[in-house]
Design a protein around this motif. Structure first.
Motif, PDB file in Angstrom:
ATOM      1  N   VAL A   1      36.717  74.100  82.961  1.00 62.42           N
ATOM      2  CA  VAL A   1      37.405  74.102  84.507  1.00 62.42           C
ATOM      3  C   VAL A   1      38.032  75.802  84.204  1.00 62.42           C
ATOM      4  N   ALA A   2      38.053  76.358  84.272  1.00 62.70           N
ATOM      5  CA  ALA A   2      39.012  77.793  84.137  1.00 62.70           C
ATOM      6  C   ALA A   2      40.536  77.785  84.684  1.00 62.70           C
ATOM      7  N   VAL A   3      41.761  77.393  84.374  1.00 64.73           N
ATOM      8  CA  VAL A   3      43.174  77.657  85.047  1.00 64.73           C
ATOM      9  C   VAL A   3      43.451  78.989  84.513  1.00 64.73           C
ATOM     10  N   ALA A   4      44.428  80.023  85.493  1.00 65.87           N
ATOM     11  CA  ALA A   4      44.716  81.325  85.051  1.00 65.87           C
ATOM     12  C   ALA A   4      45.810  81.157  85.002  1.00 65.87           C
ATOM     13  N   GLY A   5      46.887  82.004  83.688  1.00 64.28           N
ATOM     14  CA  GLY A   5      48.066  81.595  83.951  1.00 64.28           C
ATOM     15  C   GLY A   5      48.600  82.853  83.518  1.00 64.28           C
ATOM     16  N   ARG A   6      50.045  83.321  83.185  1.00 63.15           N
ATOM     17  CA  ARG A   6      50.874  84.257  82.510  1.00 63.15           C
ATOM     18  C   ARG A   6      50.951  84.115  80.909  1.00 63.15           C
ATOM     19  N   ASP A   7      50.877  82.979  80.622  1.00 60.85           N
ATOM     20  CA  ASP A   7      50.715  82.908  78.856  1.00 60.85           C
ATOM     21  C   ASP A   7      50.964  81.281  78.588  1.00 60.85           C
TER      22      ASP A   7
ATOM     23  N   HIS B   1      40.990  78.730  87.993  1.00 62.39           N
ATOM     24  CA  HIS B   1      40.785  80.508  88.166  1.00 62.39           C
ATOM     25  C   HIS B   1      39.049  80.099  88.927  1.00 62.39           C
ATOM     26  N   HIS B   2      38.371  79.098  88.353  1.00 63.44           N
ATOM     27  CA  HIS B   2      37.101  78.870  88.502  1.00 63.44           C
ATOM     28  C   HIS B   2      36.330  77.559  87.595  1.00 63.44           C
ATOM     29  N   LEU B   3      35.661  76.898  87.917  1.00 63.52           N
ATOM     30  CA  LEU B   3      34.587  75.521  88.011  1.00 63.52           C
ATOM     31  C   LEU B   3      32.820  76.273  87.257  1.00 63.52           C
ATOM     32  N   CYS B   4      32.985  75.644  86.039  1.00 62.70           N
ATOM     33  CA  CYS B   4      31.345  76.034  86.054  1.00 62.70           C
ATOM     34  C   CYS B   4      30.785  74.891  85.125  1.00 62.70           C
ATOM     35  N   TYR B   5      29.193  74.656  86.225  1.00 64.36           N
ATOM     36  CA  TYR B   5      28.693  73.753  85.901  1.00 64.36           C
ATOM     37  C   TYR B   5      27.389  73.901  85.388  1.00 64.36           C
ATOM     38  N   ARG B   6      27.035  72.524  84.361  1.00 62.86           N
ATOM     39  CA  ARG B   6      25.622  72.912  83.522  1.00 62.86           C
ATOM     40  C   ARG B   6      24.642  72.303  84.946  1.00 62.86           C
ATOM     41  N   VAL B   7      23.430  73.811  84.744  1.00 61.24           N
ATOM     42  CA  VAL B   7      22.719  73.511  85.840  1.00 61.24           C
ATOM     43  C   VAL B   7      21.682  73.418  85.278  1.00 61.24           C
ATOM     44  N   ASP B   8      19.920  73.002  86.159  1.00 62.65           N
ATOM     45  CA  ASP B   8      19.130  72.966  85.551  1.00 62.65           C
ATOM     46  C   ASP B   8      18.189  74.263  85.192  1.00 62.65           C
ATOM     47  N   SER B   9      18.378  74.887  86.006  1.00 65.62           N
ATOM     48  CA  SER B   9      18.399  76.560  86.593  1.00 65.62           C
ATOM     49  C   SER B   9      18.846  77.246  88.420  1.00 65.62           C
ATOM     50  N   VAL B  10      19.402  78.500  87.278  1.00 56.55           N
ATOM     51  CA  VAL B  10      20.530  79.611  87.569  1.00 56.55           C
ATOM     52  C   VAL B  10      19.605  79.370  89.060  1.00 56.55           C
ATOM     53  N   GLY B  11      18.700  80.352  89.181  1.00 55.37           N
ATOM     54  CA  GLY B  11      17.909  80.368  90.485  1.00 55.37           C
ATOM     55  C   GLY B  11      17.425  79.158  91.148  1.00 55.37           C
ATOM     56  N   GLY B  12      17.621  78.053  90.773  1.00 59.16           N
ATOM     57  CA  GLY B  12      17.389  76.600  91.566  1.00 59.16           C
ATOM     58  C   GLY B  12      18.700  76.019  92.421  1.00 59.16           C
TER      59      GLY B  12
ATOM     60  N   GLY C   1      33.774  69.503  74.719  1.00 59.87           N
ATOM     61  CA  GLY C   1      32.382  69.073  74.967  1.00 59.87           C
ATOM     62  C   GLY C   1      32.836  69.227  76.673  1.00 59.87           C
ATOM     63  N   PRO C   2      31.944  69.038  77.319  1.00 59.56           N
ATOM     64  CA  PRO C   2      31.897  69.176  78.462  1.00 59.56           C
ATOM     65  C   PRO C   2      33.111  68.841  79.153  1.00 59.56           C
ATOM     66  N   GLY C   3      33.441  69.302  79.975  1.00 54.78           N
ATOM     67  CA  GLY C   3      34.784  68.706  81.297  1.00 54.78           C
ATOM     68  C   GLY C   3      35.726  69.732  80.012  1.00 54.78           C
ATOM     69  N   ARG C   4      35.551  70.488  79.637  1.00 56.53           N
ATOM     70  CA  ARG C   4      36.640  71.178  78.692  1.00 56.53           C
ATOM     71  C   ARG C   4      37.083  72.231  79.624  1.00 56.53           C
ATOM     72  N   LEU C   5      38.538  72.522  79.111  1.00 54.57           N
ATOM     73  CA  LEU C   5      39.819  72.912  80.248  1.00 54.57           C
ATOM     74  C   LEU C   5      39.421  74.911  78.864  1.00 54.57           C
ATOM     75  N   GLU C   6      39.634  75.589  79.374  1.00 54.94           N
ATOM     76  CA  GLU C   6      40.296  76.884  79.501  1.00 54.94           C
ATOM     77  C   GLU C   6      41.003  77.908  80.124  1.00 54.94           C
ATOM     78  N   LEU C   7      41.624  77.752  79.209  1.00 56.64           N
ATOM     79  CA  LEU C   7      43.180  78.816  79.975  1.00 56.64           C
ATOM     80  C   LEU C   7      43.339  80.045  79.819  1.00 56.64           C
ATOM     81  N   LEU C   8      43.228  80.799  80.837  1.00 55.97           N
ATOM     82  CA  LEU C   8      42.655  82.468  80.469  1.00 55.97           C
ATOM     83  C   LEU C   8      43.939  83.441  81.594  1.00 55.97           C
TER      84      LEU C   8
END
Length: 97
Positions: A8-14, A77-88, A49-56
């Motif tokens: 999960v990415a969270v946007a912030g000023r500081d 800001h966004h959620l990122c999922y691990r998938v088998d195939s981006v196209g799929g 690991g999975p479910g980590r947090l990214e502060l932007l």
């Protein structure tokens, strides 16, 4: 097929002011902070690991994250999922998603 929530990415000023909350309250260890010059963003990663947090945090006011903050304020800001195939995974998306 979605495997799991990668981050999960969270946007912030500081980001420095937010680290104690996520570290102390949620128990997420501070892993590292890195700069992505091409995007003018500093990324602070909590959890290893999975479910980590990214502060932007923008490093320039006209960066994509800086513009996001101007338009939407601080928050997810966004959620990122691990998938088998981006196209799929993309083929199953609709406008409602």
């Amino acid at each position: 097929m979605i495997r799991y929530l990668d981050h999960v990415a969270v946007a912030g000023r500081d980001a420095k002011t937010r680290v104690p909350l996520y570290r102390d309250v949620l128990g997420l260890p501070l892993v590292r902070t890195e700069e992505v010059p091409g995007e003018n963003v500093r990324v602070t990663i909590l959890g290893d690991g999975p479910g980590r947090l990214e502060l932007l945090e923008p490093t320039a006011p006209d960066s994509p994250v800086g513009r996001f903050l101007d338009q939407h304020g601080e928050g997810i800001h966004h959620l990122c999922y691990r998938v088998d195939s981006v196209g799929g995974a993309a083929s199953g998306m609709t406008d409602a998603v």
